[in-house]
Design an enzyme around this catalytic site. Structure first.
Site, mmCIF file in Angstrom:
data_model
loop_
_atom_site.group_PDB
_atom_site.id
_atom_site.type_symbol
_atom_site.label_atom_id
_atom_site.label_comp_id
_atom_site.label_asym_id
_atom_site.label_seq_id
_atom_site.Cartn_x
_atom_site.Cartn_y
_atom_site.Cartn_z
ATOM 1 C CE LYS A 76 -4.463 -1.469 1.723
ATOM 2 N NZ LYS A 76 -4.309 -2.899 2.055
ATOM 3 C CD GLU A 108 -11.159 5.473 2.038
ATOM 4 O OE1 GLU A 108 -10.849 6.610 1.604
ATOM 5 O OE2 GLU A 108 -10.786 4.422 1.505
ATOM 6 C CB SER A 133 -0.373 -8.159 -1.303
ATOM 7 O OG SER A 133 -1.170 -9.011 -0.505
HETATM 8 C C1 LIG Z 1 -5.169 -3.874 1.625
HETATM 9 C C2 LIG Z 1 -4.500 -5.143 1.295
HETATM 10 C C3 LIG Z 1 -4.915 -5.941 0.210
HETATM 11 C C4 LIG Z 1 -6.137 -5.639 -0.609
HETATM 12 O O1 LIG Z 1 -6.125 -4.446 -1.317
HETATM 13 P P1 LIG Z 1 -5.890 -4.377 -2.898
HETATM 14 O O2 LIG Z 1 -6.177 -2.962 -3.245
HETATM 15 O O3 LIG Z 1 -6.833 -5.350 -3.547
HETATM 16 O O4 LIG Z 1 -4.480 -4.767 -3.148
HETATM 17 C C5 LIG Z 1 -4.199 -7.088 -0.086
HETATM 18 N N1 LIG Z 1 -3.127 -7.459 0.658
HETATM 19 C C6 LIG Z 1 -2.706 -6.726 1.709
HETATM 20 C C7 LIG Z 1 -1.521 -7.201 2.484
HETATM 21 C C8 LIG Z 1 -3.374 -5.548 2.059
HETATM 22 O O5 LIG Z 1 -2.947 -4.842 3.118
#
Ligand SMILES: *Cc1c(COP(=O)(O)O)cnc(C)c1O
Length: 393
Positions: free
Chosen positions: A89, A111, A377
């Site tokens: 993020k 938000e 992610s």
């Molecule tokens: C917020 C988050 C997501 C989901 O958000 P996307 O906008 O779909 O990427 C996925 N993995 C992690 C670790 C997150 O913090």
């Protein structure tokens, strides 16, 4: 086939800017300036420098040998979990705060649902010495206490949203209201590829560093920039957008988006939007949305807070409709098992969001030479409580 946004802000039938008239000047200012600014040399230089020295990019592309053996393919993990703050993020919040500075803004609002985007925003506001207000549903503040305290330590003001179900959509409404009332000095940082145009395109561009690095790393590692598959979990869709971006035109690369099925697609507690959703408008754009017959948003469910979103952004809705991205889903239990499996096989405890992408591997038949990249992610530290409550490890 064109998979990127058109001049009007649409991906096929999805996208646009469905906003109250009072927000029009703010969104218009962004739309008129974002491409010019992010293409400037001094912007790129500052963005790249912060990604390198603050976030820790490029993140490694790690050949997961024991997972490869298990699934009968060459499995690589793109290690977004190693980014500063623990997830992808921050790539986006850095990009947006640099843009906000160049637009002459002094204040940032955001938000947050689970608090991850709030923390990423509070982080970059501290970095830039900018005032930060994060709107968060009162119920979410109680559920996500550590992230609330993280934001406060970083100097952000966390404001509870007290209307409706006191969750993400109510926090979004509060943030929008704040922005309408403070149009000149405030930038609103949206955390995924959602919201009115140009947000989805802007966020996708900031996150596209992920697939840009993948290509270079694959070229170096295997002498070919193209994998056979890229897997990413999809909440709003930003990490997936970043992981797919530079492969969209390369049709021989199979792109797989993994949604949260929650307790099962037909259980009434799910977040599998591409199966359960219909075309609708939320947060300023036309997207796929889980809704009742009269268009009321259905509360989604996922064990991972980051995938607990009732829609998918316009880019993914389009990619799904035209068949460029294959969407599959994994249940809460499948994701939890996959999270433990990755921990045991590779010594990496993933975020439960990312564990959904791992869980989808067993739904595919690979050839042993197939190169499969999974966008990891985020890291699992934030999810320790959930792992403990689940208990099966
Ligand atoms: C917020 C988050 C997501 C989901 O958000 P996307 O906008 O779909 O990427 C996925 N993995 C992690 C670790 C997150 O913090």
């Amino acid at each position: 086939m064109n998979y990127t946004v058109d001049e009007r802000g649409y991906y096929g039938q999805f996208g646009g800017a469905y906003i109250p008239e009072m927000l029009y000047p703010n969104v218009e200012e962004l739309r008129n300036n974002y491409l010019r600014i992010i293409q400037q040399d001094d912007f790129k230089k500052e963005f790249d420098d912060l990604l390198k020295n603050y976030v820790g990019r490029p993140t490694p592309l790690y050949h997961a040998k024991r997972m490869s053996e298990k699934y009968g393919a060459k499995i690589y993990l793109k290690r977004e979990d190693l980014c500063h703050t623990g997830a992808h993020k921050v790539n986006n919040t850095i990009g947006q705060i640099l843009l906000a500075k160049r637009l002459g803004k002094q204040k940032i609002i955001a938000e947050t649902g689970a608090g991850q985007h709030g923390v990423a925003t509070a982080t970059v506001c501290a970095l830039m010495g900018m005032e930060c207000i994060v709107y968060m549903g009162k119920v979410d503040m109680e559920r996500q206490r550590p992230n609330v305290e993280r934001m406060r330590i970083l100097g952000a003001k966390v404001v509870p949203a007290l209307s409706g179900s006191m969750t993400l959509k109510d926090a979004t409404n509060e943030a929008m209201r704040h922005w309408i009332n403070n149009p000149t000095d405030t930038h609103y940082i949206i955390g995924s590829v959602v919201g009115p145009h140009p947000y989805p395109d802007m966020v996708a561009r900031f996150q596209s560093v992920i697939s840009d690095e993948m290509k270079k790393q694959l070229q170096e590692e295997i002498g070919n920039p193209f994998p056979d598959y890229v897997f990413a979990c999809v909440g709003g869709g930003s990490n997936a957008a970043g992981a797919f971006y530079h492969f969209l035109q390369d049709e021989h690369v199979t792109l797989v988006g993994v949604e949260a099925a929650g307790k099962g697609i037909n259980s009434g507690e799910s977040a599998a939007t591409t199966v359960l959703g219909k075309v609708g408008v939320l947060h300023g754009s036309r997207m796929l949305l889980m809704q009742t017959e009269d268009g009321q948003v259905v509360e989604p469910h996922s064990i991972s807070a980051g995938l607990d979103y009732p829609g998918i952004g316009p880019m993914h809705a389009h990619l799904c409709e035209v068949g460029r991205v294959k969407f599959v889903s994994a249940t809460d239990d499948e994701a939890m098992n996959a999270g433990v499996e990755l921990s045991r096989f590779e010594g990496i405890i993933p975020a439960i969001e990312s564990a959904h992408a791992i869980a989808a591997l067993s739904q595919f038949e690979f050839d042993k030479d197939d190169v499969v990249v999974i966008n990891l992610s985020g890291r699992g530290d934030k999810d320790l409580e959930t792992y403990i409550r689940w208990g099966k490890y």
